[in-house]
Write a protein that holds these residues in place. Structure first.
Motif, PDB file in Angstrom:
ATOM      1  N   GLN A  15      45.102  37.858  32.522  1.00 35.25           N
ATOM      2  CA  GLN A  15      44.149  38.800  33.099  1.00 35.25           C
ATOM      3  C   GLN A  15      42.731  38.251  33.019  1.00 35.25           C
ATOM      4  O   GLN A  15      41.975  38.339  33.978  1.00 35.25           O
ATOM      5  CB  GLN A  15      44.249  40.150  32.388  1.00 35.25           C
ATOM      6  N   VAL A  16      42.356  37.677  31.873  1.00 36.49           N
ATOM      7  CA  VAL A  16      41.022  37.096  31.711  1.00 36.49           C
ATOM      8  C   VAL A  16      40.863  35.906  32.646  1.00 36.49           C
ATOM      9  O   VAL A  16      39.828  35.731  33.283  1.00 36.49           O
ATOM     10  CB  VAL A  16      40.775  36.680  30.234  1.00 36.49           C
ATOM     11  N   SER A  17      41.901  35.093  32.774  1.00 35.33           N
ATOM     12  CA  SER A  17      41.862  33.943  33.654  1.00 35.33           C
ATOM     13  C   SER A  17      41.669  34.378  35.110  1.00 35.33           C
ATOM     14  O   SER A  17      40.890  33.776  35.836  1.00 35.33           O
ATOM     15  CB  SER A  17      43.144  33.133  33.508  1.00 35.33           C
ATOM     16  N   LEU A  18      42.374  35.414  35.520  1.00 38.03           N
ATOM     17  CA  LEU A  18      42.240  35.921  36.877  1.00 38.03           C
ATOM     18  C   LEU A  18      40.822  36.440  37.123  1.00 38.03           C
ATOM     19  O   LEU A  18      40.219  36.149  38.146  1.00 38.03           O
ATOM     20  CB  LEU A  18      43.259  37.039  37.135  1.00 38.03           C
ATOM     21  N   ILE A  19      40.278  37.163  36.181  1.00 38.64           N
ATOM     22  CA  ILE A  19      38.912  37.696  36.315  1.00 38.64           C
ATOM     23  C   ILE A  19      37.907  36.551  36.401  1.00 38.64           C
ATOM     24  O   ILE A  19      37.002  36.575  37.235  1.00 38.64           O
ATOM     25  CB  ILE A  19      38.586  38.658  35.154  1.00 38.64           C
ATOM     26  N   SER A  20      38.062  35.535  35.570  1.00 36.36           N
ATOM     27  CA  SER A  20      37.115  34.417  35.609  1.00 36.36           C
ATOM     28  C   SER A  20      37.224  33.656  36.928  1.00 36.36           C
ATOM     29  O   SER A  20      36.220  33.197  37.463  1.00 36.36           O
ATOM     30  CB  SER A  20      37.308  33.487  34.414  1.00 36.36           C
ATOM     31  N   CYS A  21      38.440  33.548  37.491  1.00 37.23           N
ATOM     32  CA  CYS A  21      38.608  32.901  38.795  1.00 37.23           C
ATOM     33  C   CYS A  21      37.911  33.697  39.894  1.00 37.23           C
ATOM     34  O   CYS A  21      37.281  33.120  40.787  1.00 37.23           O
ATOM     35  CB  CYS A  21      40.088  32.750  39.130  1.00 37.23           C
ATOM     36  N   ILE A  22      38.026  35.005  39.822  1.00 38.40           N
ATOM     37  CA  ILE A  22      37.373  35.863  40.817  1.00 38.40           C
ATOM     38  C   ILE A  22      35.858  35.723  40.711  1.00 38.40           C
ATOM     39  O   ILE A  22      35.165  35.589  41.727  1.00 38.40           O
ATOM     40  CB  ILE A  22      37.826  37.333  40.649  1.00 38.40           C
ATOM     41  N   ILE A  23      35.336  35.723  39.507  1.00 34.33           N
ATOM     42  CA  ILE A  23      33.886  35.572  39.312  1.00 34.33           C
ATOM     43  C   ILE A  23      33.431  34.204  39.806  1.00 34.33           C
ATOM     44  O   ILE A  23      32.412  34.089  40.498  1.00 34.33           O
ATOM     45  CB  ILE A  23      33.510  35.799  37.832  1.00 34.33           C
ATOM     46  N   TYR A  24      34.168  33.167  39.476  1.00 30.83           N
ATOM     47  CA  TYR A  24      33.847  31.799  39.879  1.00 30.83           C
ATOM     48  C   TYR A  24      33.844  31.678  41.399  1.00 30.83           C
ATOM     49  O   TYR A  24      32.928  31.100  41.984  1.00 30.83           O
ATOM     50  CB  TYR A  24      34.888  30.865  39.248  1.00 30.83           C
ATOM     51  N   SER A  25      34.854  32.231  42.053  1.00 25.04           N
ATOM     52  CA  SER A  25      34.950  32.182  43.518  1.00 25.04           C
ATOM     53  C   SER A  25      33.852  33.001  44.174  1.00 25.04           C
ATOM     54  O   SER A  25      33.287  32.601  45.192  1.00 25.04           O
ATOM     55  CB  SER A  25      36.309  32.690  43.978  1.00 25.04           C
ATOM     56  N   THR A  26      33.554  34.158  43.597  1.00 23.20           N
ATOM     57  CA  THR A  26      32.494  35.005  44.129  1.00 23.20           C
ATOM     58  C   THR A  26      31.143  34.308  44.039  1.00 23.20           C
ATOM     59  O   THR A  26      30.343  34.359  44.977  1.00 23.20           O
ATOM     60  CB  THR A  26      32.457  36.359  43.390  1.00 23.20           C
ATOM     61  N   ALA A  27      30.911  33.643  42.931  1.00 23.63           N
ATOM     62  CA  ALA A  27      29.656  32.911  42.767  1.00 23.63           C
ATOM     63  C   ALA A  27      29.549  31.795  43.805  1.00 23.63           C
ATOM     64  O   ALA A  27      28.488  31.594  44.403  1.00 23.63           O
ATOM     65  CB  ALA A  27      29.551  32.350  41.350  1.00 23.63           C
ATOM     66  N   LEU A  28      30.637  31.061  44.035  1.00 25.67           N
ATOM     67  CA  LEU A  28      30.623  30.009  45.058  1.00 25.67           C
ATOM     68  C   LEU A  28      30.364  30.607  46.437  1.00 25.67           C
ATOM     69  O   LEU A  28      29.584  30.059  47.215  1.00 25.67           O
ATOM     70  CB  LEU A  28      31.939  29.229  45.053  1.00 25.67           C
ATOM     71  N   SER A  29      30.991  31.724  46.732  1.00 26.90           N
ATOM     72  CA  SER A  29      30.760  32.390  48.026  1.00 26.90           C
ATOM     73  C   SER A  29      29.300  32.787  48.180  1.00 26.90           C
ATOM     74  O   SER A  29      28.727  32.649  49.270  1.00 26.90           O
ATOM     75  CB  SER A  29      31.645  33.629  48.149  1.00 26.90           C
ATOM     76  N   PHE A  30      28.693  33.281  47.111  1.00 28.23           N
ATOM     77  CA  PHE A  30      27.271  33.649  47.149  1.00 28.23           C
ATOM     78  C   PHE A  30      26.403  32.423  47.412  1.00 28.23           C
ATOM     79  O   PHE A  30      25.472  32.470  48.222  1.00 28.23           O
ATOM     80  CB  PHE A  30      26.865  34.331  45.840  1.00 28.23           C
ATOM     81  N   VAL A  31      26.699  31.324  46.750  1.00 25.16           N
ATOM     82  CA  VAL A  31      25.933  30.088  46.950  1.00 25.16           C
ATOM     83  C   VAL A  31      26.079  29.603  48.391  1.00 25.16           C
ATOM     84  O   VAL A  31      25.085  29.271  49.057  1.00 25.16           O
ATOM     85  CB  VAL A  31      26.379  28.991  45.950  1.00 25.16           C
ATOM     86  N   ILE A  32      27.314  29.576  48.892  1.00 22.77           N
ATOM     87  CA  ILE A  32      27.558  29.134  50.265  1.00 22.77           C
ATOM     88  C   ILE A  32      26.825  30.032  51.262  1.00 22.77           C
ATOM     89  O   ILE A  32      26.187  29.547  52.204  1.00 22.77           O
ATOM     90  CB  ILE A  32      29.071  29.084  50.568  1.00 22.77           C
ATOM     91  N   SER A  33      26.886  31.332  51.063  1.00 25.65           N
ATOM     92  CA  SER A  33      26.190  32.273  51.959  1.00 25.65           C
ATOM     93  C   SER A  33      24.689  32.071  51.915  1.00 25.65           C
ATOM     94  O   SER A  33      24.019  32.086  52.961  1.00 25.65           O
ATOM     95  CB  SER A  33      26.533  33.712  51.581  1.00 25.65           C
ATOM     96  N   SER A  34      24.136  31.877  50.744  1.00 23.78           N
ATOM     97  CA  SER A  34      22.694  31.662  50.600  1.00 23.78           C
ATOM     98  C   SER A  34      22.257  30.382  51.303  1.00 23.78           C
ATOM     99  O   SER A  34      21.232  30.350  51.993  1.00 23.78           O
ATOM    100  CB  SER A  34      22.306  31.596  49.123  1.00 23.78           C
TER     101      SER A  34
END
Length: 133
Positions: A15-34
């Protein structure tokens, strides 16, 4: 034999691993969008600076295609090292990942800018200059 009520629960680690993957992917998406928004403003300013100095300013199919290829090609080059470093993959692997996105967003960019110009009119840089006769 079907077992009911004995569903395997995910471990806390999963569960922690899944949450960290989601946060990591979301952060990358934010960087790409910016990066994409910043590149969009910069690229369109440069393109319109060039466009206003042309003898013929009409946004033809060819000019729109060149605009889209330039925008998406530039964005791909900018994002290539970011994606490679972020995901800890080779630049080649990052390029292969971006090629699919490039193809989709090339068409999207072309259609979006064409529709935008139809709805809101083309910018001053794309209007033919009418000098005194």
């Amino acid at each position: 034999m079907i077992q009911r009520g004995h569903q395997k629960k995910k471990s806390t680690f999963q569960q922690v691993s899944l949450i960290s993957c989601i946060i990591y992917s979301t952060a990358l998406s934010f960087v790409i969008s910016s990066v994409a928004v910043t590149w969009n403003m910069l690229y369109n300013s440069i393109f319109e600076f060039w466009e206003v100095r042309q003898a013929h300013r009409t946004r033809t199919f060819l000019r729109r295609a060149i605009h889209s290829i330039g925008f998406e090609g530039g964005l791909t080059l900018i994002l290539l090292p970011i994606v490679a470093l972020w995901l800890d993959i080779s630049w080649w692997a990052a390029l292969l990942m971006n090629i699919g996105l490039f193809a989709f967003f090339f068409i999207y960019s072309f259609v979006f800018h064409w529709a935008f110009d139809k709805i809101f009119d083309v910018p001053h840089s794309a209007k033919e200059a009418h000098g005194p006769k």
